[in-house]
Motif scaffolding. Structure first.
Motif, mmCIF file in Angstrom:
data_model
loop_
_atom_site.group_PDB
_atom_site.id
_atom_site.type_symbol
_atom_site.label_atom_id
_atom_site.label_comp_id
_atom_site.label_asym_id
_atom_site.label_seq_id
_atom_site.Cartn_x
_atom_site.Cartn_y
_atom_site.Cartn_z
ATOM 1 N N GLU A 1 -14.415 2.152 -15.068
ATOM 2 C CA GLU A 1 -15.699 2.767 -14.764
ATOM 3 C C GLU A 1 -15.690 4.171 -15.349
ATOM 4 O O GLU A 1 -14.886 5.007 -14.929
ATOM 5 C CB GLU A 1 -15.947 2.811 -13.260
ATOM 6 N N LYS B 1 -9.976 -5.863 -14.308
ATOM 7 C CA LYS B 1 -10.952 -6.916 -14.114
ATOM 8 C C LYS B 1 -11.779 -7.055 -15.385
ATOM 9 O O LYS B 1 -12.302 -6.072 -15.906
ATOM 10 C CB LYS B 1 -11.862 -6.544 -12.946
ATOM 11 N N ARG C 1 -10.653 2.275 -11.644
ATOM 12 C CA ARG C 1 -11.013 2.412 -10.236
ATOM 13 C C ARG C 1 -10.509 1.203 -9.467
ATOM 14 O O ARG C 1 -10.781 0.059 -9.847
ATOM 15 C CB ARG C 1 -12.525 2.512 -10.082
ATOM 16 N N GLU C 2 -9.795 1.458 -8.381
ATOM 17 C CA GLU C 2 -9.333 0.381 -7.510
ATOM 18 C C GLU C 2 -10.259 0.273 -6.304
ATOM 19 O O GLU C 2 -10.664 1.289 -5.739
ATOM 20 C CB GLU C 2 -7.900 0.638 -7.040
ATOM 21 N N LYS C 3 -10.577 -0.934 -5.918
ATOM 22 C CA LYS C 3 -11.434 -1.181 -4.765
ATOM 23 C C LYS C 3 -10.643 -1.959 -3.727
ATOM 24 O O LYS C 3 -10.105 -3.028 -4.020
ATOM 25 C CB LYS C 3 -12.691 -1.932 -5.193
ATOM 26 N N GLY C 4 -10.590 -1.388 -2.499
ATOM 27 C CA GLY C 4 -9.661 -1.851 -1.474
ATOM 28 C C GLY C 4 -9.581 -3.350 -1.270
ATOM 29 O O GLY C 4 -8.498 -3.940 -1.331
ATOM 30 N N VAL C 5 -10.698 -3.990 -1.009
ATOM 31 C CA VAL C 5 -10.681 -5.425 -0.732
ATOM 32 C C VAL C 5 -10.191 -6.207 -1.943
ATOM 33 O O VAL C 5 -9.381 -7.129 -1.825
ATOM 34 C CB VAL C 5 -12.084 -5.917 -0.312
ATOM 35 N N HIS C 6 -10.663 -5.819 -3.135
ATOM 36 C CA HIS C 6 -10.254 -6.523 -4.350
ATOM 37 C C HIS C 6 -8.760 -6.362 -4.614
ATOM 38 O O HIS C 6 -8.104 -7.291 -5.102
ATOM 39 C CB HIS C 6 -11.062 -6.014 -5.544
ATOM 40 N N VAL C 7 -8.227 -5.191 -4.306
ATOM 41 C CA VAL C 7 -6.797 -4.953 -4.492
ATOM 42 C C VAL C 7 -5.987 -5.859 -3.568
ATOM 43 O O VAL C 7 -4.988 -6.473 -3.987
ATOM 44 C CB VAL C 7 -6.449 -3.478 -4.238
ATOM 45 N N SER D 1 0.842 -1.191 0.000
ATOM 46 C CA SER D 1 0.000 0.000 0.000
ATOM 47 C C SER D 1 0.881 1.246 0.000
ATOM 48 O O SER D 1 2.081 1.190 0.318
ATOM 49 C CB SER D 1 -0.896 0.007 1.242
ATOM 50 N N GLY E 1 -7.582 -2.915 -11.028
ATOM 51 C CA GLY E 1 -8.787 -2.109 -11.027
ATOM 52 C C GLY E 1 -9.833 -2.543 -12.031
ATOM 53 O O GLY E 1 -9.708 -3.577 -12.703
ATOM 54 N N GLU E 2 -10.859 -1.725 -12.111
ATOM 55 C CA GLU E 2 -11.947 -1.938 -13.056
ATOM 56 C C GLU E 2 -12.186 -0.641 -13.810
ATOM 57 O O GLU E 2 -11.991 0.450 -13.264
ATOM 58 C CB GLU E 2 -13.224 -2.342 -12.313
#
Length: 249
Positions: free
Chosen positions: A189, A246, A194-200, A163, A186-187
């Motif tokens: 959008e 993704k 866009r990065e999403k915390g849990v998915h990262v 991080s 990320g994905e």
């Protein structure tokens, strides 16, 4: 190539599977931090750790009883956050453990830099904590250039899977000529990544597992990562940032 990852807040005691092989390289500095933390009353420790009273009380007891040389767990097995669950080192084969020991480094506010089989005790101390020790007013200033100087990859590349909180403790202090390559998971959008915390966190753990299972030593081969529905996007990447998107469905 050397790989950096963050620690996890949640830790466990893992004595029974594999034994530690060494003590952390910066144990002298850790002893200084431990003395500082032990001297803090519970309320001051709670404010430093930015946690609730229950966690502060547990941490206070933990620090009072902590032994930095006995009853330790290998670092790679001691951390228990999302990234480590997806890395799943408990089911590594021998070759993957050997790869991790050679290439993987865990950054830590308390221990500095850890090799996978360095022995650690459970602790709670994030890199952003505003410690006041030895004339320093933060862990970033306390550690200074020590952490970056600890890296000397033969090919001059550090793969950053940590991080921002942790990677910035290293990035400014790497030896001259060392290149840090970051990974974005990320994905798309609205045309933006866009990065999403849990998915990262999940993807970072899977990436470490992918690298270890394939014995990857050339950072360019990390671009072959295709787990959890991600695929490398050359159009959005460059020599210092690999972007994985993704895929729909």
């Amino acid at each position: 190539m050397e790989i950096i990852i963050s620690p996890a807040k949640k830790m466990r005691i893992a004595h029974d599977f594999l034994a530690p092989r060494a003590l952390p390289a910066f144990l002298e500095q850790t002893e200084t931090l431990l003395a500082y933390l032990r001297a803090l009353p519970p309320d001051a420790l709670r404010q430093l750790l930015r946690c609730n009273e229950k966690i502060a009380a547990e941490s206070y007891a933990q620090y009072q009883q902590m032994d930095l040389r006995r009853g330790l767990s290998p670092a790679i097995l001691a951390f228990d956050g999302i990234q480590y669950r997806y890395m799943a080192p408990q089911v590594f084969e021998t070759g993957a453990f050997a790869y991790a020991e050679a290439h993987l480094r865990i950054l830590s506010g308390f221990y500095g830099v850890l090799r996978p089989f360095d022995g650690v005790a459970p602790y709670r101390l994030e890199m952003q904590a505003r410690v006041r020790v030895g004339g320093y007013d933060s862990l970033y200033s306390f550690w200074g250039g020590r952490l970056g100087a600890a890296f000397c990859p033969e090919d001059g590349v550090v793969l950053n899977l940590a991080s921002a909180e942790y990677s910035k403790a290293v990035a400014q202090h790497l030896p001259a000529g060392t290149r840090m390559v970051g990974c974005v998971f990320g994905e798309l959008e609205g045309g933006r990544v866009r990065e999403k915390g849990v998915h990262v966190k999940m993807a970072r753990g899977e990436m470490v597992r992918f690298l270890a299972e394939h014995g990857i030593t050339d950072v360019r081969d990390a671009r072959g990562f295709d787990r959890l529905g991600y695929a490398y996007c050359a159009a959005r990447s460059d020599g210092r940032r690999y972007v994985f998107l993704k895929q729909p469905g």
